[in-house]
Scaffold this motif. Structure first.
Motif, PDB file in Angstrom:
ATOM      1  N   LEU A 143      -2.323  -6.739  14.891  1.00 40.21           N
ATOM      2  CA  LEU A 143      -3.135  -7.501  15.685  1.00 40.21           C
ATOM      3  C   LEU A 143      -2.997  -8.907  15.217  1.00 40.21           C
ATOM      4  O   LEU A 143      -3.138  -9.883  16.260  1.00 40.21           O
ATOM      5  CB  LEU A 143      -4.636  -7.130  15.187  1.00 40.21           C
ATOM      6  CG  LEU A 143      -5.645  -7.644  15.978  1.00 40.21           C
ATOM      7  CD1 LEU A 143      -5.673  -7.677  17.443  1.00 40.21           C
ATOM      8  CD2 LEU A 143      -7.056  -7.194  15.448  1.00 40.21           C
ATOM      9  N   ALA A 144      -2.839  -9.409  14.238  1.00 38.01           N
ATOM     10  CA  ALA A 144      -2.695 -10.924  13.740  1.00 38.01           C
ATOM     11  C   ALA A 144      -1.499 -11.377  14.522  1.00 38.01           C
ATOM     12  O   ALA A 144      -1.586 -12.701  15.149  1.00 38.01           O
ATOM     13  CB  ALA A 144      -2.404 -11.154  12.191  1.00 38.01           C
TER      14      ALA A 144
ATOM     15  N   LEU B 249      -7.378  -6.083   5.964  1.00 40.09           N
ATOM     16  CA  LEU B 249      -7.694  -4.581   6.367  1.00 40.09           C
ATOM     17  C   LEU B 249      -6.729  -3.704   6.948  1.00 40.09           C
ATOM     18  O   LEU B 249      -6.691  -2.551   6.520  1.00 40.09           O
ATOM     19  CB  LEU B 249      -9.000  -4.407   7.391  1.00 40.09           C
ATOM     20  CG  LEU B 249     -10.249  -5.157   7.144  1.00 40.09           C
ATOM     21  CD1 LEU B 249     -11.078  -5.084   8.159  1.00 40.09           C
ATOM     22  CD2 LEU B 249     -10.947  -4.651   5.985  1.00 40.09           C
ATOM     23  N   ALA B 250      -5.787  -4.184   7.633  1.00 34.88           N
ATOM     24  CA  ALA B 250      -4.520  -3.238   7.849  1.00 34.88           C
ATOM     25  C   ALA B 250      -3.605  -3.159   6.635  1.00 34.88           C
ATOM     26  O   ALA B 250      -3.291  -4.412   5.851  1.00 34.88           O
ATOM     27  CB  ALA B 250      -3.591  -3.867   9.178  1.00 34.88           C
ATOM     28  N   LYS B 251      -2.954  -2.275   6.718  1.00 33.06           N
ATOM     29  CA  LYS B 251      -1.899  -2.101   5.337  1.00 33.06           C
ATOM     30  C   LYS B 251      -0.764  -2.686   5.771  1.00 33.06           C
ATOM     31  O   LYS B 251      -0.048  -2.871   4.885  1.00 33.06           O
ATOM     32  CB  LYS B 251      -1.677  -0.435   5.401  1.00 33.06           C
ATOM     33  CG  LYS B 251      -3.207   0.462   4.802  1.00 33.06           C
ATOM     34  CD  LYS B 251      -3.775  -0.263   3.825  1.00 33.06           C
ATOM     35  CE  LYS B 251      -5.173   0.484   3.256  1.00 33.06           C
ATOM     36  NZ  LYS B 251      -6.037  -0.105   2.183  1.00 33.06           N
ATOM     37  N   GLN B 252      -0.422  -2.908   6.923  1.00 32.98           N
ATOM     38  CA  GLN B 252       1.076  -3.434   7.361  1.00 32.98           C
ATOM     39  C   GLN B 252       0.889  -4.671   7.230  1.00 32.98           C
ATOM     40  O   GLN B 252      -0.117  -5.582   7.534  1.00 32.98           O
ATOM     41  CB  GLN B 252       1.183  -2.885   8.735  1.00 32.98           C
ATOM     42  CG  GLN B 252       1.190  -1.511   8.952  1.00 32.98           C
ATOM     43  CD  GLN B 252      -0.252  -1.035   9.146  1.00 32.98           C
ATOM     44  OE1 GLN B 252      -1.208  -1.520   9.439  1.00 32.98           O
ATOM     45  NE2 GLN B 252      -0.239   0.255   8.974  1.00 32.98           N
TER      46      GLN B 252
END
Length: 332
Positions: free
Chosen positions: A226-227, A246-249
């Protein structure tokens, strides 16, 4: 016996958190307060700290809680702070404890018109909004026909940021994951457009709403793919302001995206605010955060309420997809 929410090793918070009982409240020393905690919030940063702890050692979780002053140590002279006063304790490691002995500067008086729920969320999230608004204004997105984006707009910080943007006349486009989340946010903030990123061509929807105006800032607590998408939407010279992971990636980013548009990626955190902001600025920012709590109380949403004995369920709820607002935990 004092109850505390503790963990002994890093891991999934719902798995590693437990309630420990033992000992008696410590008497406050010079310049200290004894606070009986009634309620504390679970912030994403609290959970990240539990997941990424670097050693196996018994720790008390949390940094923010609200409660009642039970005793005042020698030398404490602070307006609004006395035995029986309501205070919110802020950035005190180990705040998820039934009793806290803290330096008086860590305790902020709760105004009479602020209820317990809002008091429990009175500082960390509003201070984050203060930092983000300052960062947005530095990009030129506020005023001069500029627009800024924010992802995770249904979160506690996202809702407060939306309320602040509407209050100050800042042009904002909100992003949430689902159409259901978009409908909920529109109901609360009908004047601010919102786009669901589950739609296949959502970047086009954002560009349509922006209508050619400069899009020079995006706020993002998510990261990951998303970023990278947000960076692709920014105008030349724009800034991605990230305040969470929040995202793990990792953030998906090709160097050409930066090179062709002179974009900037900037991180903002409460811990850095403490480390780099002057005492005078911190005092001013805390005053502003309290004013936000007084003026925008309806923007503080409780996602769920749990007794401390159900801390595992509370931690699980705090990371539930689609959650709106903040999970609160109470010492009954």
């Amino acid at each position: 016996m004092v109850r505390r929410v503790v963990y002994e090793s890093p891991g999934t918070p719902a798995d590693v958190l437990r309630v420990q009982s033992g000992g008696e409240p410590a008497s406050p020393g010079s310049g200290q307060l004894l606070v009986r905690v009634t309620t504390f919030p679970i912030h994403p940063g609290d959970l990240m700290a539990i997941e990424s702890a670097d050693a196996n050692a018994l720790r008390v979780a949390g940094v923010e809680a609200t409660g009642i002053v039970e005793a005042v140590g020698a030398g404490v002279v602070k307006p609004g702070v006395d035995v029986g006063s309501r205070v919110t304790v802020f950035l005190h490691p180990g705040a998820w404890s039934e009793y806290l002995t803290v330096p008086s500067e860590f305790a902020v008086p709760v105004p009479d018109g602020v209820g317990t729920d809002v008091a429990a969320m009175m500082l960390v999230n509003p201070l984050t909004v203060v930092m983000l608004r300052r960062a947005v204004e530095a990009t030129g997105a506020a005023g001069y026909n500029g627009v800024f984006l924010q992802s995770a707009a249904g979160s506690s910080v996202g809702r407060l940021m939306t309320a602040a943007a509407e209050h100050h006349g800042m042009a904002l486009v909100n992003l949430v994951r689902t159409d259901e989340g978009a409908d909920r946010l529109k109901h609360s903030f009908p004047a601010t457009p919102v786009v669901a990123t589950s739609r296949p061509n959502w970047p086009h929807d954002v560009r349509t709403l922006v209508a050619g105006r400069p899009l020079t800032a995006a706020l993002d607590p998510v990261g990951g793919r998303l970023a990278g998408d947000l960076l692709g939407l920014l105008s030349p010279g724009g800034t991605l302001i990230t305040y969470g992971a929040l995202a793990k990636q990792p953030i998906a980013l090709h160097a050409a995206t930066l090179l062709g548009n002179a974009l900037t990626v900037r991180g903002v955190t409460i811990n850095r605010w403490v480390a780099t902001t002057s005492p005078e600025q911190r005092d001013w920012d805390v005053t502003t955060a309290v004013a936000i709590a007084e003026a925008l109380g309806n923007a503080f949403v409780v996602a769920g309420r749990y007794p401390v004995a159900d801390i595992a369920a509370a931690a699980d709820h705090a990371v539930r997809p689609g959650k709106t607002g903040t999970v609160l935990v109470e010492f009954d």
